[in-house]
Design a protein around this motif. Sequence first.
Motif, mmCIF file in Angstrom:
data_model
loop_
_atom_site.group_PDB
_atom_site.id
_atom_site.type_symbol
_atom_site.label_atom_id
_atom_site.label_comp_id
_atom_site.label_asym_id
_atom_site.label_seq_id
_atom_site.Cartn_x
_atom_site.Cartn_y
_atom_site.Cartn_z
ATOM 1 N N VAL A 1 55.613 -23.586 60.062
ATOM 2 C CA VAL A 1 54.182 -23.828 59.864
ATOM 3 C C VAL A 1 53.425 -23.086 60.964
ATOM 4 N N LEU A 2 52.394 -22.354 60.567
ATOM 5 C CA LEU A 2 51.614 -21.538 61.497
ATOM 6 C C LEU A 2 50.310 -22.209 61.904
ATOM 7 N N VAL A 3 49.644 -22.833 60.938
ATOM 8 C CA VAL A 3 48.374 -23.519 61.183
ATOM 9 C C VAL A 3 48.384 -24.813 60.381
ATOM 10 N N HIS A 4 47.984 -25.897 61.025
ATOM 11 C CA HIS A 4 47.863 -27.175 60.316
ATOM 12 C C HIS A 4 46.610 -27.885 60.778
ATOM 13 N N ASP A 5 45.813 -28.327 59.804
ATOM 14 C CA ASP A 5 44.584 -29.061 60.082
ATOM 15 C C ASP A 5 43.668 -28.276 61.021
ATOM 16 N N GLY A 6 43.632 -26.950 60.822
ATOM 17 C CA GLY A 6 42.754 -26.087 61.599
ATOM 18 C C GLY A 6 43.255 -25.720 62.976
ATOM 19 N N ILE A 7 44.475 -26.118 63.329
ATOM 20 C CA ILE A 7 45.018 -25.864 64.668
ATOM 21 C C ILE A 7 46.257 -24.988 64.563
ATOM 22 N N GLY B 1 48.457 -19.143 53.044
ATOM 23 C CA GLY B 1 47.554 -20.045 53.732
ATOM 24 C C GLY B 1 46.378 -20.476 52.871
ATOM 25 N N TYR B 2 45.584 -21.360 53.454
ATOM 26 C CA TYR B 2 44.399 -21.888 52.777
ATOM 27 C C TYR B 2 43.302 -22.093 53.807
ATOM 28 N N MET C 1 46.129 -15.516 60.919
ATOM 29 C CA MET C 1 45.724 -16.464 59.875
ATOM 30 C C MET C 1 44.611 -17.383 60.369
ATOM 31 N N ALA C 2 44.705 -17.831 61.611
ATOM 32 C CA ALA C 2 43.655 -18.693 62.162
ATOM 33 C C ALA C 2 42.338 -17.934 62.298
ATOM 34 N N ALA C 3 42.407 -16.658 62.689
ATOM 35 C CA ALA C 3 41.208 -15.861 62.923
ATOM 36 C C ALA C 3 40.400 -15.629 61.653
ATOM 37 N N ILE C 4 41.060 -15.639 60.494
ATOM 38 C CA ILE C 4 40.333 -15.431 59.236
ATOM 39 C C ILE C 4 39.945 -16.753 58.581
ATOM 40 N N GLY C 5 40.148 -17.849 59.306
ATOM 41 C CA GLY C 5 39.637 -19.131 58.843
ATOM 42 C C GLY C 5 40.637 -20.041 58.170
ATOM 43 N N CYS C 6 41.923 -19.672 58.170
ATOM 44 C CA CYS C 6 42.917 -20.544 57.542
ATOM 45 C C CYS C 6 43.027 -21.852 58.321
ATOM 46 N N THR C 7 42.933 -22.945 57.604
ATOM 47 C CA THR C 7 43.129 -24.259 58.206
ATOM 48 C C THR C 7 44.540 -24.771 57.956
ATOM 49 N N ALA D 1 48.526 -22.913 57.072
ATOM 50 C CA ALA D 1 49.256 -21.666 56.838
ATOM 51 C C ALA D 1 50.718 -21.843 57.205
ATOM 52 N N MET D 2 51.573 -21.088 56.519
ATOM 53 C CA MET D 2 53.019 -21.163 56.756
ATOM 54 C C MET D 2 53.639 -19.794 56.508
#
Length: 341
Positions: free
Chosen positions: A231-237, A261-262, A295-301, A303-304
């Motif tokens: 997991v790369l990003v969860h709940d915006g973190i 991601g989403y 992924m975080a930089a483009i707004g993914c909350t 991602a995996m």
Amino acid sequence: AEDHEDILGNWIWGGGTVDPDPEPEPDPEPTDANPNIVAAGWVNVTDQFEGVPDYLNVYKKDKTTDGDAAVAYIAVADASKAKFELASDMTIDGSANSTSDNVYTPTEFYNNNDKPAVVINGGLFFWSDGKYYSQSSFYKDGQMLSANQTYWTVDWVEGHMWYPTLGFFFQDKDGNFHAQWSYYSWTGKDYLYDEPRKCDPEVYDTESPAPSSVVLNDGAYVKNGIGGVGVLVHDGIQVNTWQYEMMDVSGGSNQPRTAVGYAKNTNRIVFFVCEGREATEGVHGMTLDEVSAQMAAIGCTEAMALDGGGSSCMLIGGKETIKPCNEGNAQRATIDACFIR
């Protein structure tokens, strides 16, 4: 009467002066559908691909966050119009193994499944005794066809085991997207966790994770979902938990990568892929930390990461984006794939 000619002179046909027509307002500059992504350094290249639906945009980036050469693409779709889908031939055999007689290249997945707008490779798998075995979770249309791998060992010595919770990206029955962690228990229940089990490579586990309050394979909780390699990003973190997940995926080295991601704030589904291993000269790939940052930089909350290396590939309308790193830049056949339709 004396003023008559002066009055007529102000008419156009009398040679008088009139205020010129105002200059037309210039057409406004076109606004990108995802300005935050453009601001993060991605260039919209949608027009390089044919048949792209109006709810989908494609972007390219040629630099990593450290300024190194990159060949990376993202496909970004409006989740209110697009569909997240999966494909595989796998079934569950009599020993509860998830197997398939067939694997397919991304182009074969594209041609065999009514040509979805975007295709990327899926999760981990291996070949043994004439069959392909899935190592990653796979849920399709509410049915679990594979669970995430339940253990990890280095030397197969008794007691030298870890029981990690592994990444799982899914759309729930209400249409919401999540990147969390799951563990398939010996009881046959597939549990969902909101944080990973923090396995320590220096300390063996003595028991499997305790049950959670959410059972994924009970009551059609999941619509479609797939396991991955961290997991790369969860709940915006940014979390990037591949080390806790004990996945031997060279997460700290530069490699070809695939991720899904989403972005909750913009309701966008995001597929990511980047080249590596010098499929293009000078392009080494990205670490999982780098992919997490992208992924975080483009707004993914949420991602995996999915399977990477030679499996990494993305098709837009059937056309390749990156060059796969295999011999001759050939696509690798995989046990499953993810679609945006």
